[in-house]
Enzyme design. Structure first.
Site, PDB file in Angstrom:
ATOM      1  CG  ASP A   1      -1.697  -0.684 -10.699  1.00 47.68           C
ATOM      2  OD1 ASP A   1      -1.647  -1.873 -10.333  1.00 47.68           O
ATOM      3  OD2 ASP A   1      -0.884   0.159 -10.302  1.00 47.68           O
TER       4      ASP A   1
ATOM      5  CD  GLU B   1       7.051   0.248 -13.303  1.00 48.06           C
ATOM      6  OE1 GLU B   1       7.480   1.366 -13.667  1.00 48.06           O
ATOM      7  OE2 GLU B   1       6.114   0.104 -12.492  1.00 48.06           O
TER       8      GLU B   1
END
Ligand code: 9WN
Length: 452
Positions: A188, A424
């Protein structure tokens, strides 16, 4: 556990404990059959996450792996697109949710059940499908035949997804897959997109919104900024305005990037789809091989003398420059050999990447610590992501660089063991766990390394 996995790199008890913990995380993040990326932060089904999750699940329960892939494809659009999110109507709390995307209201191609987002993510699903079929074949018996039967019925959906990317997203002059939103890359806020995002100008009509991600990640520095979010949300408005029509978007979207990493994954996925076609007796083997060759050639054409590839901003023609892991796209695309392969392996292990002297573990950060844009705690601007370690070790093995693949896998496994969490992403210098603490694709790649 067989002798081809990395369980033997750890004391037996630790390997068993880690595998059990990873399997537990996949269970905890499930709603029924469907494994979501993380409780709280990501409560729906994500596209490329599902593929990696299936790769991990295939070592534990082939049928469950197939059901996860099937569930994702219930959201496939009539034009073949696999959306980046398939929404769970029972799960609230993620923004932007189905109301903001309004896909079914705006596009006749979008399903009305389940509701989905209106963009896509990298096409790693054929890779996951082939690995699942292979895992089933190793297990033998009815597992093997059931998985092959499933792959035969599933194949047309994969083919329609790949044909969408060829028909609607392959830019004619370069052969690159174009993306209309940074979310489509899966990376992103990578600095590769800073230039294109600087040209996205949110209008005053951008509806007000409240971010939900910061409710789950207390330290905002680990997530994209609000300035970036405004642009992410503005692109959603632009896409809705275009009725999610890909041809309209290719003219109107203020973000239009030829993504070398996405294109490289598409090349590799087409290699695997061609193999699947042959396995299930589908007649499209040479069509799909052609897609693989075209995507690989497109990545090669974007590769500079260093061996690294660069994205292109189609709005300006600007070369988006090196400095992020996406530069290693030629390694992912496949069929790299000889000096070209050696050059990339040396770079990957060198002082601007996994060999940087300050790193806690010798693993490639998402952005090079030698880049002026490197930010060690900020999402795709520096942290180490286990899923990219998986991709690079897989690509190295595919290229025949077995030692480099093994070293990377061993170190990646040490990272999750020593950092003490299936996070993550990780701070590259300190090893701090960042983002969501129990992340499914991290757990899935650990299961694959230990049990696959
Ligand atoms: C937006 C789910 C997804 C990953 C992406 C990662 C992140 C979402 C977000 O989480 O993106 O799609 O809200 O930040 O960047 O790669 O698929 O794990």
């Amino acid at each position: 556990m067989d002798s081809n996995n990395y369980a033997r790199e750890l004391p037996e008890k630790l390997a068993t404990t880690m595998a059990a913990r990873a399997a537990h995380v996949l269970g905890v993040n499930s709603d029924g059959d469907v494994v979501k990326p993380a409780r709280g932060l990501y409560p729906h089904q994500w596209s490329w996450d599902t593929a990696f999750i299936a790769i991990g699940l295939s070592a534990l329960d082939v049928d469950l792996a197939c059901r996860n892939i099937d569930a994702l494809f219930t959201g496939q659009w009539r034009n073949g697109m696999v959306p980046h999110i398939v929404f769970d109507p029972a799960a609230k709390g993620y923004f932007p949710g189905p109301d903001r995307w309004a896909s079914a209201e705006v596009s006749a191609d979008a399903p009305s059940a389940p509701l989905t987002s209106g963009i896509c993510q990298p096409p790693v699903h054929a890779i996951a499908t082939l690995r699942t079929v292979r895992a089933a074949s190793r297990q033998g018996g009815s597992t093997a035949s059931a998985a092959l039967g499933w792959a035969g019925t599933f194949f047309p959906k994969l083919l329609s997804w790949h044909r969408f990317l060829v028909r609607e997203r392959t830019e004619a002059n370069t052969g690159l897959v174009r993306i209309f939103h940074g979310w489509e890359s899966g990376m992103d806020n990578s600095p590769r997109f800073d230039g294109p995002y600087s040209r996205v100008q949110p209008g005053p009509e951008l509806p007000l919104y409240e971010r939900r991600d910061l409710k789950f990640v207390a330290d905002a520095a680990q997530r994209p900024t609000t300035n970036e979010y405004d642009r992410y949300l503005w692109l959603v408005e632009e896409a809705k305005q275009a009725g999610y029509d890909q041809q309209v978007l290719s003219r109107s979207s203020s973000f239009d990037v030829g993504d070398v990493f996405f294109t490289a994954l598409f090349a590799a996925a087409n290699d695997d789809l061609a193999e699947l076609a042959a396995l299930v007796g589908a007649p499209e083997v040479s069509e799909v091989r052609g897609y693989a060759e075209r995507a690989r050639a497109a990545v090669a054409a974007r590769t500079g003398p260093s061996g690294l590839a660069t994205d292109i901003d189609f709005r300006t023609g600007e070369d988006l420059g090196p400095g992020t892991v996406a530069g290693f796209a030629p390694l992912i695309a496949g069929q790299l050999a000889g000096q070209d392969l050696d050059k990339l392996v040396t770079l990957l292990q060198g002082p601007c990447w996994a060999g940087h002297p300050g790193l806690r573990w010798a693993l490639p950060p998402s952005t090079s610590p030698c880049s002026p844009h490197f930010r060690p705690r900020s999402y795709w601007r520096g942290p180490v992501w286990p899923v990219t370690n998986w991709l690079f070790s897989w690509a190295l093995e595919r290229a025949g660089a077995e030692q480099a693949a093994a070293d990377l896998r061993r170190t990646a496994l040490r990272q999750v063991v020593e950092a003490g969490g299936l996070a993550e992403y990780y701070e590259p210098f300190t090893g701090e766990v960042l983002g969501s603490a129990n992340h499914s694709w991290t757990a899935a790649v650990v299961v694959d390394w230990l049990c696959g």
